[in-house]
Design a protein around this motif. Structure first.
Motif, mmCIF file in Angstrom:
data_model
loop_
_atom_site.group_PDB
_atom_site.id
_atom_site.type_symbol
_atom_site.label_atom_id
_atom_site.label_comp_id
_atom_site.label_asym_id
_atom_site.label_seq_id
_atom_site.Cartn_x
_atom_site.Cartn_y
_atom_site.Cartn_z
ATOM 1 N N LEU A 1 31.315 26.539 47.632
ATOM 2 C CA LEU A 1 31.979 27.037 46.028
ATOM 3 C C LEU A 1 33.533 27.658 47.102
ATOM 4 C CD1 LEU A 1 29.767 28.794 44.190
ATOM 5 C CD2 LEU A 1 30.240 26.338 44.202
ATOM 6 N N GLN A 2 34.593 27.431 46.518
ATOM 7 C CA GLN A 2 35.995 27.525 47.155
ATOM 8 C C GLN A 2 36.630 28.094 46.049
ATOM 9 O OE1 GLN A 2 36.742 27.307 50.193
ATOM 10 N NE2 GLN A 2 38.641 28.404 49.557
ATOM 11 N N ALA A 3 36.975 29.093 46.029
ATOM 12 C CA ALA A 3 37.958 30.181 44.412
ATOM 13 C C ALA A 3 39.192 29.635 45.125
ATOM 14 C CB ALA A 3 37.378 31.161 44.498
ATOM 15 N N SER A 4 40.011 29.801 44.060
ATOM 16 C CA SER A 4 41.239 29.950 43.637
ATOM 17 C C SER A 4 42.650 30.694 43.222
ATOM 18 C CB SER A 4 42.037 28.556 45.303
ATOM 19 O OG SER A 4 42.230 27.292 43.623
ATOM 20 N N GLY A 5 43.462 30.301 43.268
ATOM 21 C CA GLY A 5 44.215 30.724 42.173
ATOM 22 C C GLY A 5 44.640 32.445 42.387
ATOM 23 N N GLY A 6 44.557 32.965 42.589
ATOM 24 C CA GLY A 6 44.799 35.039 42.762
ATOM 25 C C GLY A 6 45.673 34.850 43.366
ATOM 26 N N GLY A 7 46.168 36.175 42.694
ATOM 27 C CA GLY A 7 48.139 36.397 43.427
ATOM 28 C C GLY A 7 48.088 37.406 42.441
ATOM 29 N N TRP B 1 31.601 33.337 36.874
ATOM 30 C CA TRP B 1 32.655 34.132 37.129
ATOM 31 C C TRP B 1 32.241 35.683 37.273
ATOM 32 C CZ3 TRP B 1 36.829 32.338 40.057
ATOM 33 C CH2 TRP B 1 36.613 31.212 40.011
ATOM 34 N N PHE B 2 32.804 36.464 38.689
ATOM 35 C CA PHE B 2 32.123 38.082 38.579
ATOM 36 C C PHE B 2 33.413 38.344 39.143
ATOM 37 C CE2 PHE B 2 27.502 38.279 37.663
ATOM 38 C CZ PHE B 2 27.368 37.364 37.488
ATOM 39 N N ARG B 3 33.517 39.843 38.811
ATOM 40 C CA ARG B 3 34.906 40.141 39.731
ATOM 41 C C ARG B 3 34.019 41.778 40.815
ATOM 42 N NH1 ARG B 3 38.115 41.610 34.588
ATOM 43 N NH2 ARG B 3 37.308 43.312 33.721
ATOM 44 N N TYR C 1 37.553 38.296 42.432
ATOM 45 C CA TYR C 1 37.291 37.555 41.314
ATOM 46 C C TYR C 1 36.485 36.596 42.129
ATOM 47 C CZ TYR C 1 39.122 39.795 37.408
ATOM 48 O OH TYR C 1 39.846 40.213 36.348
ATOM 49 N N TYR C 2 35.189 36.126 41.833
ATOM 50 C CA TYR C 2 34.577 35.237 42.443
ATOM 51 C C TYR C 2 33.714 34.981 41.931
ATOM 52 C CZ TYR C 2 33.769 39.376 46.331
ATOM 53 O OH TYR C 2 34.037 40.571 47.082
ATOM 54 N N CYS C 3 33.680 32.822 42.637
ATOM 55 C CA CYS C 3 32.359 32.699 41.239
ATOM 56 C C CYS C 3 31.201 32.200 42.342
ATOM 57 C CB CYS C 3 33.414 30.990 41.617
ATOM 58 S SG CYS C 3 33.311 30.035 42.921
ATOM 59 N N ALA C 4 30.707 31.871 41.011
ATOM 60 C CA ALA C 4 28.688 31.457 41.304
ATOM 61 C C ALA C 4 28.361 31.053 40.642
ATOM 62 C CB ALA C 4 28.551 32.960 41.221
ATOM 63 N N ALA C 5 27.002 30.451 40.996
ATOM 64 C CA ALA C 5 26.468 28.864 40.560
ATOM 65 C C ALA C 5 24.797 29.183 40.865
ATOM 66 C CB ALA C 5 27.132 27.941 41.655
ATOM 67 N N GLY C 6 24.703 28.878 39.973
ATOM 68 C CA GLY C 6 22.490 28.758 40.146
ATOM 69 C C GLY C 6 21.923 29.415 39.319
ATOM 70 N N ARG D 1 21.067 37.037 40.117
ATOM 71 C CA ARG D 1 20.311 35.690 40.081
ATOM 72 C C ARG D 1 20.802 34.686 40.091
ATOM 73 N NH1 ARG D 1 15.553 35.684 36.973
ATOM 74 N NH2 ARG D 1 15.256 38.228 36.755
ATOM 75 N N TYR D 2 22.242 34.710 40.596
ATOM 76 C CA TYR D 2 22.850 33.455 41.254
ATOM 77 C C TYR D 2 22.960 33.524 42.457
ATOM 78 C CZ TYR D 2 25.491 33.559 37.124
ATOM 79 O OH TYR D 2 26.202 33.249 35.563
ATOM 80 N N ASP D 3 22.548 31.836 43.268
ATOM 81 C CA ASP D 3 21.891 31.523 44.629
ATOM 82 C C ASP D 3 23.751 31.543 45.491
ATOM 83 O OD1 ASP D 3 19.851 29.433 42.523
ATOM 84 O OD2 ASP D 3 19.565 31.195 43.488
ATOM 85 N N TYR D 4 24.491 30.664 44.616
ATOM 86 C CA TYR D 4 25.253 29.890 45.674
ATOM 87 C C TYR D 4 27.108 31.027 45.081
ATOM 88 C CZ TYR D 4 22.323 26.886 46.779
ATOM 89 O OH TYR D 4 21.028 26.074 47.057
ATOM 90 N N TRP D 5 27.497 31.291 46.400
ATOM 91 C CA TRP D 5 29.346 32.433 46.026
ATOM 92 C C TRP D 5 29.995 31.524 46.674
ATOM 93 C CZ3 TRP D 5 29.274 36.416 42.742
ATOM 94 C CH2 TRP D 5 28.228 37.065 41.714
ATOM 95 N N GLY D 6 31.039 31.744 45.938
ATOM 96 C CA GLY D 6 32.280 31.309 46.308
ATOM 97 C C GLY D 6 33.189 32.871 47.424
ATOM 98 N N GLN D 7 34.081 32.611 48.118
ATOM 99 C CA GLN D 7 34.370 33.881 49.110
ATOM 100 C C GLN D 7 35.002 34.918 48.444
ATOM 101 O OE1 GLN D 7 36.052 30.773 47.670
ATOM 102 N NE2 GLN D 7 38.455 31.532 48.348
ATOM 103 N N GLY D 8 35.616 34.266 46.782
ATOM 104 C CA GLY D 8 36.167 35.781 46.248
ATOM 105 C C GLY D 8 37.781 34.963 46.379
#
Length: 123
Positions: free
Chosen positions: A3-9, A35-37, A93-98, A109-116
């Motif tokens: 997972l690759q998160a983007s769009g922050g600023g 999504w988590f933060r 902000y982190y995205c997550a899957a699973g 409970r999520y198995d996969y995480w993006g880098q934030g």
């Protein structure tokens, strides 16, 4: 899945941002996405989640009515549209899957995480 998160600023209070989370690897459509933060000095908290097909969405009370989660399974991407931002939304902000239905608000409970991706809201 990767997972690759983007769009922050940096955005002023009252402004908007859209975060994206691009997935690669195993079938994106088979995963509930979330999504988590995490703000400085605080624990990671649930923001939003979406079912595999996108029919069901879940939101933290703090963002309900301001944030919208969506996904495009053909593009293997999930999104978080954030409107009416306030300084309290400042966080990584982190995205997550699973996760599974019934546990979508639980980070462990999520198995996969993006880098934030960092979102900073100025007053």
């Amino acid at each position: 899945v990767q997972l690759q998160a983007s769009g922050g600023g940096l955005v002023q209070a009252g402004g908007s941002l859209r975060l994206s989370c691009a997935a690669s690897g195993r079938t994106f459509s088979s995963y509930i996405m979330g999504w988590f933060r995490q703000a400085p000095g605080k624990e990671r908290e649930f923001v939003a989640a979406i079912s595999r097909g996108g029919a069901r969405t879940y939101y933290a009370d703090s963002v309900k009515g301001r944030f919208t989660i969506s996904r495009d399974n053909a593009k293997q991407t999930e999104y978080l549209q954030m409107n009416s931002l306030n300084p309290g939304d400042t966080a990584v902000y982190y995205c997550a899957a699973g996760a599974q239905e019934g546990t979508v608000t639980v980070a462990t409970r999520y198995d996969y995480w993006g880098q934030g991706t960092l979102v900073t809201v100025s007053s």
